[in-house]
Design a protein around this motif. Structure first.
Motif, mmCIF file in Angstrom:
data_model
loop_
_atom_site.group_PDB
_atom_site.id
_atom_site.type_symbol
_atom_site.label_atom_id
_atom_site.label_comp_id
_atom_site.label_asym_id
_atom_site.label_seq_id
_atom_site.Cartn_x
_atom_site.Cartn_y
_atom_site.Cartn_z
ATOM 1 N N SER A 1 108.645 -17.751 -28.285
ATOM 2 C CA SER A 1 108.384 -17.282 -29.657
ATOM 3 C C SER A 1 106.881 -17.180 -29.918
ATOM 4 C CB SER A 1 109.022 -18.216 -30.674
ATOM 5 O OG SER A 1 110.421 -18.178 -30.570
ATOM 6 N N TYR A 2 106.132 -18.174 -29.461
ATOM 7 C CA TYR A 2 104.665 -18.146 -29.638
ATOM 8 C C TYR A 2 104.081 -16.927 -28.919
ATOM 9 C CZ TYR A 2 99.751 -19.133 -29.060
ATOM 10 O OH TYR A 2 98.381 -19.014 -29.043
ATOM 11 N N ASN A 3 104.473 -16.735 -27.667
ATOM 12 C CA ASN A 3 103.934 -15.618 -26.882
ATOM 13 C C ASN A 3 104.304 -14.272 -27.502
ATOM 14 O OD1 ASN A 3 102.720 -17.369 -25.103
ATOM 15 N ND2 ASN A 3 104.299 -17.190 -23.547
ATOM 16 N N THR A 4 105.530 -14.142 -27.998
ATOM 17 C CA THR A 4 105.956 -12.906 -28.653
ATOM 18 C C THR A 4 105.139 -12.678 -29.926
ATOM 19 O OG1 THR A 4 108.190 -13.116 -27.760
ATOM 20 C CG2 THR A 4 107.928 -11.701 -29.691
ATOM 21 N N ALA A 5 104.980 -13.728 -30.730
ATOM 22 C CA ALA A 5 104.195 -13.605 -31.968
ATOM 23 C C ALA A 5 102.745 -13.251 -31.652
ATOM 24 C CB ALA A 5 104.256 -14.912 -32.762
ATOM 25 N N LEU A 6 102.184 -13.849 -30.612
ATOM 26 C CA LEU A 6 100.803 -13.564 -30.222
ATOM 27 C C LEU A 6 100.656 -12.103 -29.801
ATOM 28 C CD1 LEU A 6 97.987 -14.809 -29.658
ATOM 29 C CD2 LEU A 6 98.754 -15.143 -27.309
ATOM 30 N N THR A 7 101.604 -11.611 -29.023
ATOM 31 C CA THR A 7 101.570 -10.216 -28.576
ATOM 32 C C THR A 7 101.654 -9.277 -29.768
ATOM 33 O OG1 THR A 7 102.567 -10.791 -26.450
ATOM 34 C CG2 THR A 7 102.747 -8.496 -27.145
ATOM 35 N N LYS A 8 102.580 -9.543 -30.695
ATOM 36 C CA LYS A 8 102.739 -8.679 -31.869
ATOM 37 C C LYS A 8 101.503 -8.740 -32.773
ATOM 38 C CE LYS A 8 107.727 -8.477 -31.932
ATOM 39 N NZ LYS A 8 108.958 -8.720 -32.656
ATOM 40 N N LEU A 9 100.922 -9.923 -32.920
ATOM 41 C CA LEU A 9 99.716 -10.063 -33.733
ATOM 42 C C LEU A 9 98.565 -9.279 -33.114
ATOM 43 C CD1 LEU A 9 98.255 -11.384 -36.123
ATOM 44 C CD2 LEU A 9 97.785 -13.349 -34.637
ATOM 45 N N ALA A 10 98.418 -9.362 -31.799
ATOM 46 C CA ALA A 10 97.363 -8.611 -31.117
ATOM 47 C C ALA A 10 97.587 -7.103 -31.293
ATOM 48 C CB ALA A 10 97.320 -8.980 -29.639
ATOM 49 N N GLN A 11 98.847 -6.660 -31.203
ATOM 50 C CA GLN A 11 99.151 -5.242 -31.401
ATOM 51 C C GLN A 11 98.832 -4.803 -32.826
ATOM 52 O OE1 GLN A 11 103.278 -5.070 -30.278
ATOM 53 N NE2 GLN A 11 102.836 -4.693 -28.115
ATOM 54 N N MET A 12 99.230 -5.626 -33.806
ATOM 55 C CA MET A 12 98.955 -5.280 -35.207
ATOM 56 C C MET A 12 97.453 -5.205 -35.461
ATOM 57 S SD MET A 12 101.812 -7.150 -37.602
ATOM 58 C CE MET A 12 101.473 -8.795 -37.052
ATOM 59 N N LEU A 13 96.701 -6.174 -34.937
ATOM 60 C CA LEU A 13 95.258 -6.150 -35.149
ATOM 61 C C LEU A 13 94.631 -4.958 -34.432
ATOM 62 C CD1 LEU A 13 94.349 -9.932 -35.001
ATOM 63 C CD2 LEU A 13 94.397 -8.433 -36.985
ATOM 64 N N GLY A 14 95.184 -4.585 -33.280
ATOM 65 C CA GLY A 14 94.715 -3.381 -32.597
ATOM 66 C C GLY A 14 94.976 -2.145 -33.443
ATOM 67 N N ASP A 15 96.162 -2.084 -34.049
ATOM 68 C CA ASP A 15 96.491 -0.962 -34.936
ATOM 69 C C ASP A 15 95.560 -0.933 -36.139
ATOM 70 O OD1 ASP A 15 98.532 -0.344 -33.191
ATOM 71 O OD2 ASP A 15 100.142 -1.145 -34.469
ATOM 72 N N VAL A 16 95.275 -2.092 -36.698
ATOM 73 C CA VAL A 16 94.358 -2.173 -37.845
ATOM 74 C C VAL A 16 92.967 -1.720 -37.415
ATOM 75 C CG1 VAL A 16 93.170 -3.785 -39.392
ATOM 76 C CG2 VAL A 16 95.642 -3.936 -39.113
ATOM 77 N N ARG A 17 92.536 -2.162 -36.232
ATOM 78 C CA ARG A 17 91.219 -1.771 -35.715
ATOM 79 C C ARG A 17 91.155 -0.254 -35.528
ATOM 80 N NH1 ARG A 17 90.879 -4.983 -31.225
ATOM 81 N NH2 ARG A 17 90.121 -6.658 -32.528
ATOM 82 N N THR A 18 92.226 0.330 -34.985
ATOM 83 C CA THR A 18 92.274 1.779 -34.787
ATOM 84 C C THR A 18 92.238 2.501 -36.139
ATOM 85 O OG1 THR A 18 93.529 1.505 -32.735
ATOM 86 C CG2 THR A 18 93.650 3.653 -33.798
ATOM 87 N N ALA A 19 93.020 2.017 -37.090
ATOM 88 C CA ALA A 19 93.035 2.626 -38.424
ATOM 89 C C ALA A 19 91.667 2.503 -39.091
ATOM 90 C CB ALA A 19 94.113 1.981 -39.289
ATOM 91 N N ALA A 20 91.026 1.359 -38.937
ATOM 92 C CA ALA A 20 89.699 1.161 -39.530
ATOM 93 C C ALA A 20 88.688 2.106 -38.898
ATOM 94 C CB ALA A 20 89.248 -0.289 -39.357
ATOM 95 N N ALA A 21 88.796 2.309 -37.590
ATOM 96 C CA ALA A 21 87.895 3.254 -36.917
ATOM 97 C C ALA A 21 88.137 4.670 -37.445
ATOM 98 C CB ALA A 21 88.096 3.194 -35.402
ATOM 99 N N GLY A 22 89.404 5.022 -37.669
ATOM 100 C CA GLY A 22 89.727 6.331 -38.225
ATOM 101 C C GLY A 22 89.169 6.495 -39.625
ATOM 102 N N VAL A 23 89.303 5.458 -40.435
ATOM 103 C CA VAL A 23 88.759 5.501 -41.797
ATOM 104 C C VAL A 23 87.239 5.639 -41.742
ATOM 105 C CG1 VAL A 23 88.373 4.109 -43.885
ATOM 106 C CG2 VAL A 23 90.658 4.269 -42.894
ATOM 107 N N ASN A 24 86.609 4.911 -40.834
ATOM 108 C CA ASN A 24 85.155 4.975 -40.679
ATOM 109 C C ASN A 24 84.725 6.384 -40.267
ATOM 110 O OD1 ASN A 24 82.501 3.914 -40.597
ATOM 111 N ND2 ASN A 24 82.659 3.733 -38.380
ATOM 112 N N THR A 25 85.443 6.958 -39.296
ATOM 113 C CA THR A 25 85.132 8.318 -38.854
ATOM 114 C C THR A 25 85.324 9.303 -40.001
ATOM 115 O OG1 THR A 25 85.790 7.796 -36.584
ATOM 116 C CG2 THR A 25 85.758 10.122 -37.198
ATOM 117 N N GLY A 26 86.431 9.173 -40.711
ATOM 118 C CA GLY A 26 86.697 10.052 -41.852
ATOM 119 C C GLY A 26 85.632 9.934 -42.925
ATOM 120 N N SER A 27 85.230 8.718 -43.225
ATOM 121 C CA SER A 27 84.220 8.535 -44.264
ATOM 122 C C SER A 27 82.867 9.091 -43.810
ATOM 123 C CB SER A 27 84.096 7.065 -44.671
ATOM 124 O OG SER A 27 83.585 6.288 -43.615
#
Length: 188
Positions: A99-125
């Motif tokens: 459960s810990y490893n699964t949660a860690l993987t999903k958290l890393a994926q979500m933060l990666g998605d947030v990082r990608t979205a933030a980069a897109g917002v930065n590029t757009g701005s």
């Protein structure tokens, strides 16, 4: 006979029970094949010792799991999203690791998605800022052109007005000249 077969074994049993109560879980050297009441007591003590040892092993394993998971959670709290728990636990406790490893993987994926979205917002701005600066520059150029056009139109208006004034003066002069010519023709 009674002392050797009953009193000494009872004293030894009492001593072993006292040691067990103090935390000594080592096997005693009892004659577990004895068929009398003392043999029953010794067999019961050995079963109890086995249960205590089993509980101690389970407690040790649980403490190990708590220590490993706590360490992993501390690293996670410090921002380390790469440290999975590799140590496999026994079957009943391994679900915590999974459960810990699964949660860690999903958290890393979500933060990666947030990082990608933030980069897109930065590029757009940045693109919006550049377009806004470009538009502002063009607006300034158009305003300057309009000012120049307005000034030119004012000059043209002034020239037309002057031409109209000169045409009126020329017409007046011609009318005067024409009148004088007619007067001169009548005189002749």
């Amino acid at each position: 006979f009674t002392t050797r077969k009953v009193i000494f074994p009872l004293a030894e049993t009492a001593s072993a029970m006292d040691r067990m109560a103090s935390g000594d879980r080592r096997n005693s050297e009892f004659d577990l094949d004895r068929k009398d009441e003392i043999g029953v007591i010794w067999n019961s003590m050995e079963k109890f010792r086995a249960v205590l040892n089993s509980e101690k092993e389970r407690e040790d394993k649980t403490n190990q799991v708590v220590e490993i998971v706590s360490g992993a959670l501390e690293r996670l709290a410090a921002g380390d999203l790469t440290t999975k728990i590799e140590t496999k636990f026994d079957e009943t406790q391994d679900k915590v690791r999974q459960s810990y490893n699964t949660a860690l993987t999903k958290l890393a994926q979500m933060l990666g998605d947030v990082r990608t979205a933030a980069a897109g917002v930065n590029t757009g701005s940045n693109e919006i800022r550049a377009a806004s600066e470009d538009l502002s520059g063009r607006n300034e150029q158009q305003a300057a052109s309009l000012e120049e056009t307005a000034a030119s139109m004012q000059q043209v208006t002034n020239l037309v007005k002057q031409s109209a004034d000169h045409a009126i003066e020329a017409r007046s002069a011609m009318a005067m000249t024409h009148n004088k010519a007619e007067e001169g023709g009548e005189v002749v």
